[in-house]
Design an enzyme around this catalytic site. Structure first.
Site, PDB file in Angstrom:
ATOM      1  N   PHE A 156      39.576  38.385  30.537  1.00 15.22           N
ATOM      2  CA  PHE A 156      40.847  39.138  31.370  1.00 15.22           C
ATOM      3  C   PHE A 156      42.111  38.779  31.349  1.00 15.22           C
ATOM      4  O   PHE A 156      41.828  37.862  31.522  1.00 15.22           O
ATOM      5  CB  PHE A 156      39.559  39.388  32.374  1.00 15.22           C
ATOM      6  N   GLU A 157      42.390  39.686  30.594  1.00 15.36           N
ATOM      7  CA  GLU A 157      44.080  38.563  30.755  1.00 15.36           C
ATOM      8  C   GLU A 157      45.463  40.374  31.106  1.00 15.36           C
ATOM      9  O   GLU A 157      44.573  41.080  31.835  1.00 15.36           O
ATOM     10  CB  GLU A 157      44.475  39.316  29.203  1.00 15.36           C
TER      11      GLU A 157
END
Length: 366
Positions: A156-157
């Site tokens: 997740f970014e």
């Protein structure tokens, strides 16, 4: 599963702070059969990204864990994941689904682990509701089952995770996107049992930056350190954490000095934080406990075009020598030696193949 350290003695005296006994690590279950010293690589399964398409059957034997990049949600808040194979127009040598599945099985027969990686730079995943949480679980499981995969990697970014105002207690997070992700991953782990492989690939902003800034409403970016409650809650199930030690600004280490990516010293400082533990926003009553060395790998670009912060092979080996044996260390002195450090992660298998497989060959030999 990982072998956890049970004490926080290394934290005593760190920047003049002592951590409470409540930060001690939990007992650990048995490990799945990932090699003691492993190479983890991302395979561009859904796009080419300028580095060419690599069929899974052609992934070099040096890679022990293959992360299929990426599953992405139908919308940022739906939770429902889709995993689309690279189209032939973009990847002329792409294999059929049948060949792809056969290739996965062949790699698994060689002892490799093949995981579904979720997110990436373009895949924003915000599990804001129970419905999104449940859709995430069911859609992830459907993809894992369809392709016969060994587990899941959380990459997740962007704005996928954050901490709401007042959410400052590591052990008791309240922000829905954090709480729901923890619940979803626990559900997947319970569904598939002890052989399920769980890995994570956060950026330094979401992990080590928590030493300086943590918690929503603190005046800092609410995403700072926001992966930490997820890692902490799932530490007994977490097989590998390979923080992206690239695409990063300078990060303060436990020596209260800033360290810059692309050097051995940066990797030593960032990894030592994970293996020593650290107080969040320097609050000794709110501490992230150390992970086991077996749970941690160094995340790197495989080649210079793959990401900012490329580290040449000799510098990587210098960092490994310092972390594993305490030899050849630079300005940053780690708080212990970690011979069981799990290995290296690379973005990506494709970029490494494009550059003659230098990463896989040089580091596997090491």
């Amino acid at each position: 599963m990982p072998r956890m350290r049970t004490a926080l003695a290394a934290l005593v005296g760190l920047v003049g702070l002592t951590l409470p006994a409540t930060a001690a690590a939990a007992p650990e279950p048995a490990a799945p059969d990932i090699p003691a010293h492993a190479l983890v690589g991302y395979l561009h399964a859904s796009f080419a990204n300028g580095s060419g398409y690599v069929r899974i059957a052609d992934v070099p034997a040096e890679w022990d864990v293959i992360d299929l990049a990426f599953a992405e949600p139908t919308s940022p808040t739906s939770g429902r994941l889709e995993f689309n194979r690279c189209p032939a127009a973009e990847c002329p040598n792409v294999e059929t689904d049948e060949e792809f599945i056969a290739g996965i099985k062949a790699k698994q027969a060689e002892g490799k682990k093949v995981l579904l990686s979720v997110g990436g730079a373009n895949g924003q995943v915000r599990l804001e509701t129970a419905g999104a949480r449940d859709a995430f679980v069911e859609s992830a499981a459907a993809i894992i089952d369809r392709y016969g995969l060994d587990g899941i990697d959380i990459d997740f970014e962007g704005h996928s995770l954050e901490l709401a105002p007042g959410d400052t207690d590591l052990k008791n997070p309240t922000t829905p996107v954090v709480v729901n992700l923890i619940a979803a991953l626990r559900t997947l782990n319970e569904r598939y049992g002890p052989d399920f492989v769980l890995t994570m690939a956060p950026e330094t902003f979401f992990v080590q930056l928590g030493y300086q800034h943590y918690g929503g409403g603190s005046g800092a970016d609410p995403r700072a350190g926001s992966y930490l409650p997820v890692i902490d809650a799932l530490r007994a199930d977490l097989d590998l954490l390979h923080v992206q030690n690239y695409n990063s600004g300078p990060i303060m280490g436990l020596d209260d000095q800033y360290h810059t990516m692309g050097t051995a010293d940066f990797h030593v400082a960032m990894i030592d934080m994970l293996l020593t533990g650290f107080p969040l926003a320097k609050n000794p009553d709110n501490a992230f406990a150390p992970l086991a060395p077996e749970q941690v790998a160094i995340g790197l670009p495989a080649a210079n075009p793959a990401g900012n912060g490329f580290t040449p092979v000799p510098e990587v080996h210098k960092a490994l020598d310092c972390l594993r044996a305490g030899t050849g260390c630079g300005p940053y002195q780690p708080h212990g030696t970690y011979p069981a450090l799990r290995g290296l992660m690379a973005w990506s298998i494709n970029w490494d193949a494009y550059h003659g497989n230098e990463f896989a060959k040089a580091h596997d030999d090491y």
